[in-house]
Design a protein around this motif. Structure first.
Motif: not given
Length: 97
Positions: A75-76, A78
């Motif tokens: 997530n980080w 992306q």
């Protein structure tokens, strides 16, 4: 699903849910403990059973922790890619104007 659940206040529903789950856990402990006590005491290696349960829990917890770390990193990564794309778009828009 009963309609009284949707009409009850949130605090009452939270207390009712907590009482229900704690009650089921206590009832299960009271009913299952004598059976497990007989089963574990009849075997000579009672500590082995407890060790197996704890090691299984540790393995599952470790896998869950690892997968959570991987998901957070993805997530980080992306998010970092999206911020870079947005910044480059704003730079090109600024240079065009």
């Amino acid at each position: 699903m009963p309609d009284w659940i949707y009409e009850s206040p949130l605090g009452t529903l939270a207390v009712l849910t907590a009482i229900t789950f704690v009650g089921v856990a206590w009832l299960g402990t009271v009913l299952i403990r004598p059976i497990l006590r007989i089963f574990v005491r009849s075997r000579s290696g009672g500590d082995d059973a407890v060790g197996n349960v704890l090691s299984s829990f540790g393995v599952l917890y470790g896998i869950l922790l690892g997968l959570t770390a991987v998901a957070a990193y993805q997530n980080w990564s992306q998010m970092d890619t999206n911020v870079t794309k947005e910044a480059s778009t704003l730079i090109s828009l600024f240079q065009s104007v």
